[in-house]
Design a protein around this motif. Sequence first.
Motif, PDB file in Angstrom:
ATOM      1  N   MET A   1       0.811  -1.205   0.000  1.00 36.89           N
ATOM      2  CA  MET A   1       0.000   0.000   0.000  1.00 36.89           C
ATOM      3  C   MET A   1       0.847   1.258   0.000  1.00 36.89           C
ATOM      4  N   SER A   2       2.026   1.213   0.603  1.00 31.71           N
ATOM      5  CA  SER A   2       2.839   2.415   0.752  1.00 31.71           C
ATOM      6  C   SER A   2       3.296   2.979  -0.590  1.00 31.71           C
ATOM      7  N   ASP A   3       3.312   2.151  -1.630  1.00 29.07           N
ATOM      8  CA  ASP A   3       3.736   2.622  -2.946  1.00 29.07           C
ATOM      9  C   ASP A   3       2.564   2.996  -3.851  1.00 29.07           C
ATOM     10  N   SER A   4       1.359   3.063  -3.273  1.00 29.06           N
ATOM     11  CA  SER A   4       0.190   3.437  -4.056  1.00 29.06           C
ATOM     12  C   SER A   4       0.329   4.867  -4.575  1.00 29.06           C
ATOM     13  N   ILE A   5      -0.126   5.088  -5.788  1.00 29.87           N
ATOM     14  CA  ILE A   5      -0.067   6.414  -6.403  1.00 29.87           C
ATOM     15  C   ILE A   5      -1.416   7.095  -6.217  1.00 29.87           C
ATOM     16  N   ILE A   6      -1.396   8.278  -5.593  1.00 32.36           N
ATOM     17  CA  ILE A   6      -2.633   8.988  -5.283  1.00 32.36           C
ATOM     18  C   ILE A   6      -2.573  10.412  -5.822  1.00 32.36           C
ATOM     19  N   LEU A   7      -3.676  10.849  -6.397  1.00 26.64           N
ATOM     20  CA  LEU A   7      -3.805  12.209  -6.900  1.00 26.64           C
ATOM     21  C   LEU A   7      -4.533  13.053  -5.857  1.00 26.64           C
ATOM     22  N   ALA A  18      -2.971  20.555  -8.078  1.00 28.10           N
ATOM     23  CA  ALA A  18      -3.045  19.094  -8.174  1.00 28.10           C
ATOM     24  C   ALA A  18      -1.659  18.535  -7.898  1.00 28.10           C
ATOM     25  N   ALA A  19      -1.616  17.401  -7.195  1.00 29.39           N
ATOM     26  CA  ALA A  19      -0.337  16.778  -6.854  1.00 29.39           C
ATOM     27  C   ALA A  19      -0.465  15.266  -6.934  1.00 29.39           C
ATOM     28  N   VAL A  20       0.653  14.628  -7.205  1.00 24.27           N
ATOM     29  CA  VAL A  20       0.708  13.169  -7.233  1.00 24.27           C
ATOM     30  C   VAL A  20       1.715  12.711  -6.185  1.00 24.27           C
ATOM     31  N   ILE A  21       1.310  11.733  -5.364  1.00 25.88           N
ATOM     32  CA  ILE A  21       2.172  11.215  -4.315  1.00 25.88           C
ATOM     33  C   ILE A  21       2.309   9.706  -4.464  1.00 25.88           C
ATOM     34  N   ARG A  22       3.516   9.207  -4.225  1.00 29.71           N
ATOM     35  CA  ARG A  22       3.754   7.758  -4.138  1.00 29.71           C
ATOM     36  C   ARG A  22       4.427   7.515  -2.793  1.00 29.71           C
ATOM     37  N   GLY A  23       3.771   6.739  -1.929  1.00 24.78           N
ATOM     38  CA  GLY A  23       4.261   6.643  -0.561  1.00 24.78           C
ATOM     39  C   GLY A  23       4.131   8.012   0.078  1.00 24.78           C
ATOM     40  N   ASN A  24       5.220   8.518   0.650  1.00 25.09           N
ATOM     41  CA  ASN A  24       5.216   9.874   1.203  1.00 25.09           C
ATOM     42  C   ASN A  24       5.991  10.846   0.316  1.00 25.09           C
TER      43      ASN A  24
END
Length: 350
Positions: A1-7, A18-24
């Motif tokens: 889950m920590s490597d999930s990509i979230i917008l 708008a931002a994209v995060i993977r992990g922290n």
Amino acid sequence: MSDSIILGIESSCDDTSAAVIRGNKILSNIAANQEIHNEYGGVVPELASRAHQQNIIPVVQKSVRKANIQQKDICAVGFTRGPGLLGSLLVGTSFAKSLAMSLQVPLIEVNHLQAHILAHFIDDANLMPPKFPFLCLTVSGGHTMIVLVRDYFDMEIIGKTIDDAAGEAFDKIGKIFDLDYPAGPIVDRLAKEGNSSAFQFSKPRIDNYNYSFSGVKTSVLYFIQKEIHKNPDFIKENLRDLCASVQKTIVEILMHKLEKAANDLQVNEIAIAGGVSANSGLRQAMKDRAEKLGWNIYIPKFEYTTDNAAMIAMVAKLKFDRGEFADLSVSATARYDIEESFKKNSQILD
């Protein structure tokens, strides 16, 4: 889950982000500013919502492109539900819901003020994140509060402004000085060239850890009116000293209550967040207290102080990891009670 990509999507006021995060780790953090409000001396809600409608698609596209991902890689969409300007929030909320539905991924609602606090946990926000429990002075144009943060979603507001926010005071006093909007950064810039002891302004006596800034504004207004009566060029001739004195007064008010809270609660992990945390006087005061009182201080990077989608993505990531998703019936709310949000999160943890 920590490597999930979230917008993450932020549209609470006049910045579309708008931002994209993977992990922290933030992969992109894009914002479109709305300079049209400058000529009006403040944000015009109807103009803001229209600009969000124009900006949101290109901003999201640019954020996805800069992150070097494709839309199909997105695992969830986080958005600012509130608090903020309702028209602006509606644009971001509607877009987030539509995108999550089209991608068939979870939708995650975020409280804007919680996001400012939890921005400290973005990988590059600080050299290291705060340790729990910590106190966070959350100070912006619309809010000023001291929050005791026991965990990511276990927070308690122990003090807040009973009238104007600190950022609002900077802007209103800047207007007295005939400075452009937003005046806060201009006051900060001019203050660096002035004498902060040149003028004295009143400081309120408020119980507990609460704040008040309306009296400071009134004190400055009456002082200026009296001086202009004697010398019409008073502001022009003393602008830098005036800005430095005002900034010193507001920062001292902020730090007095924060220091009291830290001492009473015996907490030495101290953070600042929100737009006014970019203020150089406040940052220096934090560093001075750290040296004097042994505080471990956390001052976020400038790009994470103002309204930005990176902080929304950070909270969305934390909620994604524990499966806290919003229903598609969720609606934007201008007055998203942060204390109720804290209670809701605590109940979910229990």
